[in-house]
Design a protein around this motif. Structure first.
Motif, PDB file in Angstrom:
ATOM      1  N   VAL A   1       0.795  -0.983   0.017  1.00 46.29           N
ATOM      2  CA  VAL A   1      -0.002  -0.154   0.387  1.00 46.29           C
ATOM      3  C   VAL A   1       0.592   1.342  -0.174  1.00 46.29           C
ATOM      4  O   VAL A   1       0.891   1.682  -1.164  1.00 46.29           O
ATOM      5  N   THR A   2       1.998   1.179   0.962  1.00 43.12           N
ATOM      6  CA  THR A   2       3.005   2.640   0.771  1.00 43.12           C
ATOM      7  C   THR A   2       3.563   2.605  -0.591  1.00 43.12           C
ATOM      8  O   THR A   2       3.407   3.944  -0.890  1.00 43.12           O
ATOM      9  N   ILE A   3       3.812   1.996  -1.180  1.00 41.83           N
ATOM     10  CA  ILE A   3       4.486   1.751  -2.771  1.00 41.83           C
ATOM     11  C   ILE A   3       3.609   2.567  -3.614  1.00 41.83           C
ATOM     12  O   ILE A   3       3.234   3.176  -4.223  1.00 41.83           O
ATOM     13  N   THR A   4       2.514   1.533  -3.734  1.00 43.73           N
ATOM     14  CA  THR A   4       1.463   2.416  -4.544  1.00 43.73           C
ATOM     15  C   THR A   4       1.523   3.345  -3.854  1.00 43.73           C
ATOM     16  O   THR A   4       0.812   4.130  -5.229  1.00 43.73           O
ATOM     17  N   ALA A   5       0.643   4.048  -2.399  1.00 40.93           N
ATOM     18  CA  ALA A   5       0.457   5.478  -2.662  1.00 40.93           C
ATOM     19  C   ALA A   5       1.696   6.332  -2.730  1.00 40.93           C
ATOM     20  O   ALA A   5       1.586   7.225  -3.906  1.00 40.93           O
ATOM     21  N   VAL A   6       2.538   6.744  -3.052  1.00 37.79           N
ATOM     22  CA  VAL A   6       3.896   6.897  -3.588  1.00 37.79           C
ATOM     23  C   VAL A   6       3.782   6.835  -4.757  1.00 37.79           C
ATOM     24  O   VAL A   6       4.435   8.094  -5.413  1.00 37.79           O
ATOM     25  N   VAL A   7       3.972   5.798  -5.186  1.00 34.16           N
ATOM     26  CA  VAL A   7       3.671   6.092  -7.164  1.00 34.16           C
ATOM     27  C   VAL A   7       2.247   6.571  -7.381  1.00 34.16           C
ATOM     28  O   VAL A   7       2.753   7.815  -8.435  1.00 34.16           O
ATOM     29  N   ARG A   8       1.325   6.445  -6.897  1.00 38.91           N
ATOM     30  CA  ARG A   8       0.705   6.886  -7.172  1.00 38.91           C
ATOM     31  C   ARG A   8       0.074   8.883  -6.912  1.00 38.91           C
ATOM     32  O   ARG A   8      -0.133   9.558  -7.729  1.00 38.91           O
ATOM     33  N   LEU A   9       1.379   9.032  -6.104  1.00 39.36           N
ATOM     34  CA  LEU A   9       1.620  11.253  -5.900  1.00 39.36           C
ATOM     35  C   LEU A   9       2.152  11.381  -6.842  1.00 39.36           C
ATOM     36  O   LEU A   9       2.488  12.173  -7.253  1.00 39.36           O
ATOM     37  N   SER A  10       2.740  10.349  -7.510  1.00 41.16           N
ATOM     38  CA  SER A  10       3.837  11.249  -8.542  1.00 41.16           C
ATOM     39  C   SER A  10       3.824  10.599  -9.656  1.00 41.16           C
ATOM     40  O   SER A  10       4.443  11.428 -10.943  1.00 41.16           O
ATOM     41  N   HIS A  11       3.061  10.031  -9.960  1.00 39.31           N
ATOM     42  CA  HIS A  11       2.959   9.542 -11.286  1.00 39.31           C
ATOM     43  C   HIS A  11       1.273   9.246 -11.515  1.00 39.31           C
ATOM     44  O   HIS A  11       0.007   9.393 -10.834  1.00 39.31           O
ATOM     45  N   PRO A  12       0.504   9.626 -12.276  1.00 38.68           N
ATOM     46  CA  PRO A  12      -0.814   9.714 -13.364  1.00 38.68           C
ATOM     47  C   PRO A  12      -1.376   7.587 -12.879  1.00 38.68           C
ATOM     48  O   PRO A  12      -0.559   6.795 -12.686  1.00 38.68           O
ATOM     49  N   ARG A  13      -2.439   7.306 -12.699  1.00 34.04           N
ATOM     50  CA  ARG A  13      -2.828   6.372 -11.944  1.00 34.04           C
ATOM     51  C   ARG A  13      -3.404   5.880 -12.916  1.00 34.04           C
ATOM     52  O   ARG A  13      -4.748   6.798 -13.888  1.00 34.04           O
ATOM     53  N   GLY A  14      -4.061   4.464 -13.233  1.00 30.09           N
ATOM     54  CA  GLY A  14      -5.241   3.844 -13.673  1.00 30.09           C
ATOM     55  C   GLY A  14      -5.885   3.600 -12.399  1.00 30.09           C
ATOM     56  O   GLY A  14      -6.149   3.258 -11.477  1.00 30.09           O
ATOM     57  N   ARG A  15      -6.811   2.172 -13.152  1.00 22.20           N
ATOM     58  CA  ARG A  15      -7.450   1.654 -12.801  1.00 22.20           C
ATOM     59  C   ARG A  15      -6.538   0.097 -12.091  1.00 22.20           C
ATOM     60  O   ARG A  15      -6.683  -0.337 -10.991  1.00 22.20           O
ATOM     61  N   SER A  16      -5.287  -0.311 -11.983  1.00 21.55           N
ATOM     62  CA  SER A  16      -4.624  -0.724 -11.243  1.00 21.55           C
ATOM     63  C   SER A  16      -4.010  -0.983 -10.480  1.00 21.55           C
ATOM     64  O   SER A  16      -4.164  -1.562  -9.298  1.00 21.55           O
ATOM     65  N   SER A  17      -4.410   0.236 -10.393  1.00 18.90           N
ATOM     66  CA  SER A  17      -3.892   1.410  -8.778  1.00 18.90           C
ATOM     67  C   SER A  17      -4.903   0.194  -7.632  1.00 18.90           C
ATOM     68  O   SER A  17      -4.370   0.324  -6.034  1.00 18.90           O
ATOM     69  N   ASP A  18      -5.924   1.275  -7.985  1.00 22.36           N
ATOM     70  CA  ASP A  18      -7.100   0.719  -7.385  1.00 22.36           C
ATOM     71  C   ASP A  18      -7.085  -0.563  -6.987  1.00 22.36           C
ATOM     72  O   ASP A  18      -7.825  -1.013  -5.831  1.00 22.36           O
ATOM     73  N   LEU A  19      -7.418  -1.125  -8.528  1.00 20.45           N
ATOM     74  CA  LEU A  19      -7.602  -2.561  -7.582  1.00 20.45           C
ATOM     75  C   LEU A  19      -6.711  -3.342  -7.260  1.00 20.45           C
ATOM     76  O   LEU A  19      -6.999  -4.334  -6.199  1.00 20.45           O
ATOM     77  N   LEU A  20      -4.761  -2.627  -6.754  1.00 24.61           N
ATOM     78  CA  LEU A  20      -4.544  -3.548  -6.403  1.00 24.61           C
ATOM     79  C   LEU A  20      -4.755  -3.514  -4.979  1.00 24.61           C
ATOM     80  O   LEU A  20      -4.518  -3.932  -3.765  1.00 24.61           O
ATOM     81  N   VAL A  21      -4.877  -1.834  -4.417  1.00 28.82           N
ATOM     82  CA  VAL A  21      -5.037  -2.036  -2.528  1.00 28.82           C
ATOM     83  C   VAL A  21      -6.313  -1.731  -2.553  1.00 28.82           C
ATOM     84  O   VAL A  21      -7.078  -2.790  -1.733  1.00 28.82           O
ATOM     85  N   LEU A  22      -7.327  -2.344  -3.880  1.00 30.07           N
ATOM     86  CA  LEU A  22      -8.534  -3.389  -3.311  1.00 30.07           C
ATOM     87  C   LEU A  22      -8.904  -5.019  -2.534  1.00 30.07           C
ATOM     88  O   LEU A  22      -9.150  -5.062  -1.232  1.00 30.07           O
ATOM     89  N   LEU A  23      -7.751  -5.221  -3.397  1.00 26.07           N
ATOM     90  CA  LEU A  23      -7.061  -6.404  -3.611  1.00 26.07           C
ATOM     91  C   LEU A  23      -6.467  -6.922  -1.869  1.00 26.07           C
ATOM     92  O   LEU A  23      -6.359  -7.475  -1.063  1.00 26.07           O
ATOM     93  N   VAL A  24      -5.707  -5.813  -1.654  1.00 25.91           N
ATOM     94  CA  VAL A  24      -5.025  -6.176  -0.841  1.00 25.91           C
ATOM     95  C   VAL A  24      -6.177  -5.645   0.920  1.00 25.91           C
ATOM     96  O   VAL A  24      -5.354  -6.596   2.298  1.00 25.91           O
ATOM     97  N   GLY A  25      -6.894  -4.649   1.196  1.00 25.02           N
ATOM     98  CA  GLY A  25      -7.560  -4.537   1.828  1.00 25.02           C
ATOM     99  C   GLY A  25      -8.737  -5.463   1.683  1.00 25.02           C
ATOM    100  O   GLY A  25      -8.967  -5.855   3.080  1.00 25.02           O
ATOM    101  N   ALA A  26      -9.087  -6.726   1.112  1.00 22.17           N
ATOM    102  CA  ALA A  26     -10.096  -7.756   1.148  1.00 22.17           C
ATOM    103  C   ALA A  26      -8.672  -8.737   1.632  1.00 22.17           C
ATOM    104  O   ALA A  26      -9.158  -9.530   2.876  1.00 22.17           O
ATOM    105  N   GLY A  27      -7.513  -9.097   1.345  1.00 23.67           N
ATOM    106  CA  GLY A  27      -6.494 -10.093   1.863  1.00 23.67           C
ATOM    107  C   GLY A  27      -6.861  -9.663   3.248  1.00 23.67           C
ATOM    108  O   GLY A  27      -6.251 -10.531   4.230  1.00 23.67           O
ATOM    109  N   LEU A  28      -6.445  -8.386   4.080  1.00 20.41           N
ATOM    110  CA  LEU A  28      -6.058  -8.423   5.434  1.00 20.41           C
ATOM    111  C   LEU A  28      -7.746  -8.656   5.739  1.00 20.41           C
ATOM    112  O   LEU A  28      -7.245  -9.363   7.607  1.00 20.41           O
TER     113      LEU A  28
END
Length: 151
Positions: free
Chosen positions: A68-95
Motif C-alpha cells: 500500500v505504501t509503495i502504491t500510494a507513493v507511486v500514485r502521488l508521483s505518476h498518473p494512476r489507472g485502475r490497476s492501483s485501485d484494484l491492487l489496494v482493493l485486493l490488499v484490503g480484502a486480503g486483510l
C-alpha cells in the motif's frame, strides 16, 4: 467535412478541460490517505497490544503495508489507472480475509489484531472504491459529448 469553426472547437475543448480536475487534485487526497493506512499497518505492532508470541499477523500487516505504501507513493508521483485501485482493493480484502481465516487463537489480544485488520482492510477497500468512482467519473467527463452530431 467539419462545419464547426476553429473557435467553436477550441471553446468546446476548453469546456471539457474545465470539467476534468487535474490529476494532483483528484489523486492527491486519496493517495495520502492510502499512505497513512500503509504507515499505520507498519506501526500498529507497537501501538496496539499485540502478544509477543504472535508474529504471523504482523507479517501479514507488514506485507500489506509495503504494497500500500509503495502504491500510494507511486500514485502521488505518476498518473494512476485502475490497476492501483484494484491492487489496494485486493490488499484490503486480503486483510479482512486474514482476520477471519488467519488461524489466530481466540484470545483478547488476537481480537484486537482481527479488529485492526478488518478496520484497515475496510478503509483500504473504501479508498480504492472512491478512487475507481472518481476515475470513472473523470473518464466520462473527458469524453466528448456524444449528443452532438458529427460534422
Amino acid at each position: 467535412m467539419n462545419n464547426k469553426s476553429p473557435a467553436s472547437l477550441t471553446t468546446s475543448s476548453q469546456a471539457t478541460a474545465r470539467r476534468v480536475r487535474p490529476p494532483a487534485v483528484r489523486d492527491g487526497p486519496l493517495s495520502v490517505l492510502m499512505l497513512l493506512v500503509g504507515v499505520w499497518l507498519y506501526l500498529c505492532l507497537w501501538v496496539l497490544p499485540y502478544p509477543e508470541t504472535t508474529r504471523g499477523p504482523h507479517l501479514v500487516e507488514v506485507g500489506a503495508s509495503v504494497i500500500v505504501t509503495i502504491t500510494a507513493v507511486v500514485r502521488l508521483s505518476h498518473p494512476r489507472g485502475r490497476s492501483s485501485d484494484l491492487l489496494v482493493l485486493l490488499v484490503g480484502a486480503g486483510l479482512i480475509i486474514a482476520a477471519f481465516f488467519g488461524g489466530y487463537d481466540n484470545s483478547d489480544a488476537t481480537a484486537v489484531i482481527g479488529a485492526n485488520q478488518v478496520a484497515s482492510g475496510s478503509a483500504l477497500i473504501l479508498l480504492a472504491l472512491c478512487g475507481m468512482i472518481m476515475l470513472a467519473r473523470d473518464d466520462s467527463a473527458a469524453e466528448p459529448d456524444r449528443r452532438d452530431p458529427p460534422g
